[in-house]
Design a protein around this motif. Structure first.
Motif, PDB file in Angstrom:
ATOM      1  N   GLU A  51       0.836  -1.203   0.000  1.00  0.00           N
ATOM      2  CA  GLU A  51       0.000   0.000   0.000  1.00  0.00           C
ATOM      3  C   GLU A  51       0.878   1.264   0.000  1.00  0.00           C
ATOM      4  OE1 GLU A  51      -2.807   1.755   3.352  1.00  0.00           O
ATOM      5  OE2 GLU A  51      -3.623  -0.086   2.460  1.00  0.00           O
ATOM      6  N   SER A  52       1.934   1.251   0.783  1.00  0.00           N
ATOM      7  CA  SER A  52       2.823   2.416   0.855  1.00  0.00           C
ATOM      8  C   SER A  52       3.596   2.628  -0.436  1.00  0.00           C
ATOM      9  CB  SER A  52       3.794   2.257   2.025  1.00  0.00           C
ATOM     10  OG  SER A  52       3.100   2.326   3.241  1.00  0.00           O
ATOM     11  N   ILE A  53       4.011   1.540  -1.073  1.00  0.00           N
ATOM     12  CA  ILE A  53       4.694   1.664  -2.363  1.00  0.00           C
ATOM     13  C   ILE A  53       3.713   2.240  -3.400  1.00  0.00           C
ATOM     14  CG2 ILE A  53       5.723   0.392  -4.290  1.00  0.00           C
ATOM     15  CD1 ILE A  53       6.883  -1.556  -2.163  1.00  0.00           C
ATOM     16  N   ARG A  54       2.512   1.704  -3.422  1.00  0.00           N
ATOM     17  CA  ARG A  54       1.495   2.165  -4.375  1.00  0.00           C
ATOM     18  C   ARG A  54       1.193   3.652  -4.201  1.00  0.00           C
ATOM     19  NH1 ARG A  54      -3.920   0.081  -2.787  1.00  0.00           N
ATOM     20  NH2 ARG A  54      -3.806   1.963  -1.537  1.00  0.00           N
ATOM     21  N   ASP A  55       1.046   4.081  -2.946  1.00  0.00           N
ATOM     22  CA  ASP A  55       0.668   5.463  -2.653  1.00  0.00           C
ATOM     23  C   ASP A  55       1.862   6.399  -2.489  1.00  0.00           C
ATOM     24  OD1 ASP A  55      -1.903   4.461  -2.649  1.00  0.00           O
ATOM     25  OD2 ASP A  55      -2.051   4.375  -0.460  1.00  0.00           O
ATOM     26  N   ARG A  56       3.091   5.836  -2.576  1.00  0.00           N
ATOM     27  CA  ARG A  56       4.323   6.614  -2.356  1.00  0.00           C
ATOM     28  C   ARG A  56       4.270   7.336  -1.016  1.00  0.00           C
ATOM     29  NH1 ARG A  56       8.094   5.850  -5.530  1.00  0.00           N
ATOM     30  NH2 ARG A  56       9.177   7.798  -5.190  1.00  0.00           N
ATOM     31  N   SER A  57       3.799   6.617  -0.001  1.00  0.00           N
ATOM     32  CA  SER A  57       3.636   7.170   1.341  1.00  0.00           C
ATOM     33  C   SER A  57       4.975   7.330   2.046  1.00  0.00           C
ATOM     34  CB  SER A  57       2.760   6.240   2.191  1.00  0.00           C
ATOM     35  OG  SER A  57       1.484   6.116   1.648  1.00  0.00           O
ATOM     36  N   SER A  58       4.976   8.190   3.030  1.00  0.00           N
ATOM     37  CA  SER A  58       6.129   8.362   3.914  1.00  0.00           C
ATOM     38  C   SER A  58       5.709   7.972   5.324  1.00  0.00           C
ATOM     39  CB  SER A  58       6.613   9.812   3.872  1.00  0.00           C
ATOM     40  OG  SER A  58       7.098  10.137   2.599  1.00  0.00           O
ATOM     41  N   ASP A  59       5.154   6.776   5.440  1.00  0.00           N
ATOM     42  CA  ASP A  59       4.604   6.311   6.711  1.00  0.00           C
ATOM     43  C   ASP A  59       5.498   5.298   7.420  1.00  0.00           C
ATOM     44  OD1 ASP A  59       4.316   4.178   5.006  1.00  0.00           O
ATOM     45  OD2 ASP A  59       2.147   3.975   5.265  1.00  0.00           O
ATOM     46  N   GLY A  60       6.702   5.088   6.892  1.00  0.00           N
ATOM     47  CA  GLY A  60       7.622   4.129   7.494  1.00  0.00           C
ATOM     48  C   GLY A  60       7.564   2.739   6.900  1.00  0.00           C
ATOM     49  N   TRP A  61       6.607   2.474   6.030  1.00  0.00           N
ATOM     50  CA  TRP A  61       6.470   1.149   5.422  1.00  0.00           C
ATOM     51  C   TRP A  61       6.937   1.102   3.973  1.00  0.00           C
ATOM     52  CZ3 TRP A  61       6.357  -2.711   8.429  1.00  0.00           C
ATOM     53  CH2 TRP A  61       5.680  -2.665   9.641  1.00  0.00           C
ATOM     54  N   ARG A  62       7.191   2.232   3.338  1.00  0.00           N
ATOM     55  CA  ARG A  62       7.556   2.198   1.914  1.00  0.00           C
ATOM     56  C   ARG A  62       8.983   1.699   1.742  1.00  0.00           C
ATOM     57  NH1 ARG A  62       9.399   6.312  -1.890  1.00  0.00           N
ATOM     58  NH2 ARG A  62       8.992   7.818  -0.251  1.00  0.00           N
ATOM     59  N   VAL A  63       9.107   0.493   1.238  1.00  0.00           N
ATOM     60  CA  VAL A  63      10.404  -0.115   0.962  1.00  0.00           C
ATOM     61  C   VAL A  63      10.966   0.500  -0.316  1.00  0.00           C
ATOM     62  CG1 VAL A  63      11.507  -2.280   0.270  1.00  0.00           C
ATOM     63  CG2 VAL A  63       9.918  -2.259   2.190  1.00  0.00           C
ATOM     64  N   VAL A  64      12.235   0.913  -0.256  1.00  0.00           N
ATOM     65  CA  VAL A  64      12.873   1.540  -1.417  1.00  0.00           C
ATOM     66  C   VAL A  64      14.079   0.758  -1.920  1.00  0.00           C
ATOM     67  CG1 VAL A  64      12.064   3.854  -0.853  1.00  0.00           C
ATOM     68  CG2 VAL A  64      14.277   3.074   0.028  1.00  0.00           C
ATOM     69  N   GLY A  65      14.498  -0.254  -1.166  1.00  0.00           N
ATOM     70  CA  GLY A  65      15.652  -1.017  -1.610  1.00  0.00           C
ATOM     71  C   GLY A  65      15.822  -2.323  -0.870  1.00  0.00           C
ATOM     72  N   CYS A  66      16.654  -3.163  -1.446  1.00  0.00           N
ATOM     73  CA  CYS A  66      17.031  -4.443  -0.866  1.00  0.00           C
ATOM     74  C   CYS A  66      18.557  -4.474  -0.885  1.00  0.00           C
ATOM     75  CB  CYS A  66      16.428  -5.575  -1.687  1.00  0.00           C
ATOM     76  SG  CYS A  66      16.629  -7.193  -0.945  1.00  0.00           S
ATOM     77  N   VAL A  67      19.170  -4.696   0.279  1.00  0.00           N
ATOM     78  CA  VAL A  67      20.606  -4.497   0.444  1.00  0.00           C
ATOM     79  C   VAL A  67      21.243  -5.716   1.106  1.00  0.00           C
ATOM     80  CG1 VAL A  67      22.325  -2.937   1.456  1.00  0.00           C
ATOM     81  CG2 VAL A  67      20.094  -2.056   0.838  1.00  0.00           C
ATOM     82  N   ILE A  68      22.508  -5.968   0.773  1.00  0.00           N
ATOM     83  CA  ILE A  68      23.285  -7.007   1.442  1.00  0.00           C
ATOM     84  C   ILE A  68      23.822  -6.447   2.758  1.00  0.00           C
ATOM     85  CG2 ILE A  68      25.388  -8.412   1.361  1.00  0.00           C
ATOM     86  CD1 ILE A  68      25.061  -8.497  -1.701  1.00  0.00           C
ATOM     87  N   ASN A  69      23.684  -7.209   3.818  1.00  0.00           N
ATOM     88  CA  ASN A  69      24.312  -6.840   5.086  1.00  0.00           C
ATOM     89  C   ASN A  69      25.692  -7.480   5.110  1.00  0.00           C
ATOM     90  OD1 ASN A  69      25.008  -6.033   7.628  1.00  0.00           O
ATOM     91  ND2 ASN A  69      23.642  -7.444   8.681  1.00  0.00           N
ATOM     92  N   TRP A  70      26.679  -6.701   4.727  1.00  0.00           N
ATOM     93  CA  TRP A  70      28.039  -7.232   4.629  1.00  0.00           C
ATOM     94  C   TRP A  70      28.668  -7.503   5.986  1.00  0.00           C
ATOM     95  CZ3 TRP A  70      29.443  -9.116   0.196  1.00  0.00           C
ATOM     96  CH2 TRP A  70      28.950  -8.579  -0.988  1.00  0.00           C
ATOM     97  N   GLU A  71      28.728  -6.489   6.857  1.00  0.00           N
ATOM     98  CA  GLU A  71      29.533  -6.632   8.079  1.00  0.00           C
ATOM     99  C   GLU A  71      28.875  -6.122   9.350  1.00  0.00           C
ATOM    100  OE1 GLU A  71      33.097  -4.571   6.993  1.00  0.00           O
ATOM    101  OE2 GLU A  71      33.950  -6.353   6.046  1.00  0.00           O
ATOM    102  N   ASP A  72      27.656  -5.653   9.314  1.00  0.00           N
ATOM    103  CA  ASP A  72      27.031  -5.087  10.508  1.00  0.00           C
ATOM    104  C   ASP A  72      26.413  -6.194  11.352  1.00  0.00           C
ATOM    105  OD1 ASP A  72      25.765  -3.662  12.472  1.00  0.00           O
ATOM    106  OD2 ASP A  72      24.729  -2.293  11.105  1.00  0.00           O
ATOM    107  N   SER A  73      27.197  -6.727  12.274  1.00  0.00           N
ATOM    108  CA  SER A  73      26.729  -7.839  13.102  1.00  0.00           C
ATOM    109  C   SER A  73      25.718  -7.397  14.153  1.00  0.00           C
ATOM    110  CB  SER A  73      27.911  -8.539  13.770  1.00  0.00           C
ATOM    111  OG  SER A  73      28.603  -7.639  14.616  1.00  0.00           O
ATOM    112  N   GLU A  74      25.518  -6.089  14.294  1.00  0.00           N
ATOM    113  CA  GLU A  74      24.562  -5.581  15.275  1.00  0.00           C
ATOM    114  C   GLU A  74      23.299  -5.003  14.623  1.00  0.00           C
ATOM    115  OE1 GLU A  74      26.384  -3.107  18.221  1.00  0.00           O
ATOM    116  OE2 GLU A  74      28.136  -4.397  18.315  1.00  0.00           O
ATOM    117  N   LEU A  75      23.145  -5.200  13.320  1.00  0.00           N
ATOM    118  CA  LEU A  75      21.965  -4.707  12.619  1.00  0.00           C
ATOM    119  C   LEU A  75      20.740  -5.506  13.048  1.00  0.00           C
ATOM    120  CD1 LEU A  75      20.814  -2.817  10.387  1.00  0.00           C
ATOM    121  CD2 LEU A  75      21.250  -4.689   8.775  1.00  0.00           C
ATOM    122  N   VAL A  76      19.691  -4.784  13.442  1.00  0.00           N
ATOM    123  CA  VAL A  76      18.453  -5.447  13.838  1.00  0.00           C
ATOM    124  C   VAL A  76      17.300  -4.903  13.001  1.00  0.00           C
ATOM    125  CG1 VAL A  76      19.168  -5.953  16.202  1.00  0.00           C
ATOM    126  CG2 VAL A  76      18.000  -3.800  15.702  1.00  0.00           C
TER     127      VAL A  76
END
Length: 91
Positions: A51-76
């Motif tokens: 829904e957020s992608i469709r509406d181009r919302s800025s509500d915290g749910w609009r996914v803009v990318g998919c990324v590799i987590n190379w070295e951040d062992s504390e990423l949550v």
């Protein structure tokens, strides 16, 4: 980073799975406000994300990318608080 500009981009990223090919590196999603989302969280909240992608919302749910987590062992995941796997951790 794999750009997510449309619903079909998001669906393709989810279909491709939580690991990059080739290499098998762990992936996670990034929202427009910079939050990290695990694949499990993105699947569970897909309706909000689509829904957020469709509406181009800025509500915290609009996914803009998919990324590799190379070295951040504390990423949550900002939604679940669970650790997101990384490719090269200093353990």
């Amino acid at each position: 980073m794999i750009a997510i500009n449309s619903i079909s981009d998001f669906r393709a990223a989810v279909r491709n799975g939580p690991y990059a090919w080739p290499g098998g590196y762990p992936l996670y999603f990034v929202t427009s406000d910079g939050a990290a989302l695990s694949f499990d969280a993105a699947k569970a909240e897909r309706r909000n994300i689509l829904e957020s992608i469709r509406d181009r919302s800025s509500d915290g749910w609009r996914v803009v990318g998919c990324v590799i987590n190379w070295e951040d062992s504390e990423l949550v995941c900002d939604h679940t608080g669970k650790r997101i796997e990384c490719a090269y951790a200093d353990e």
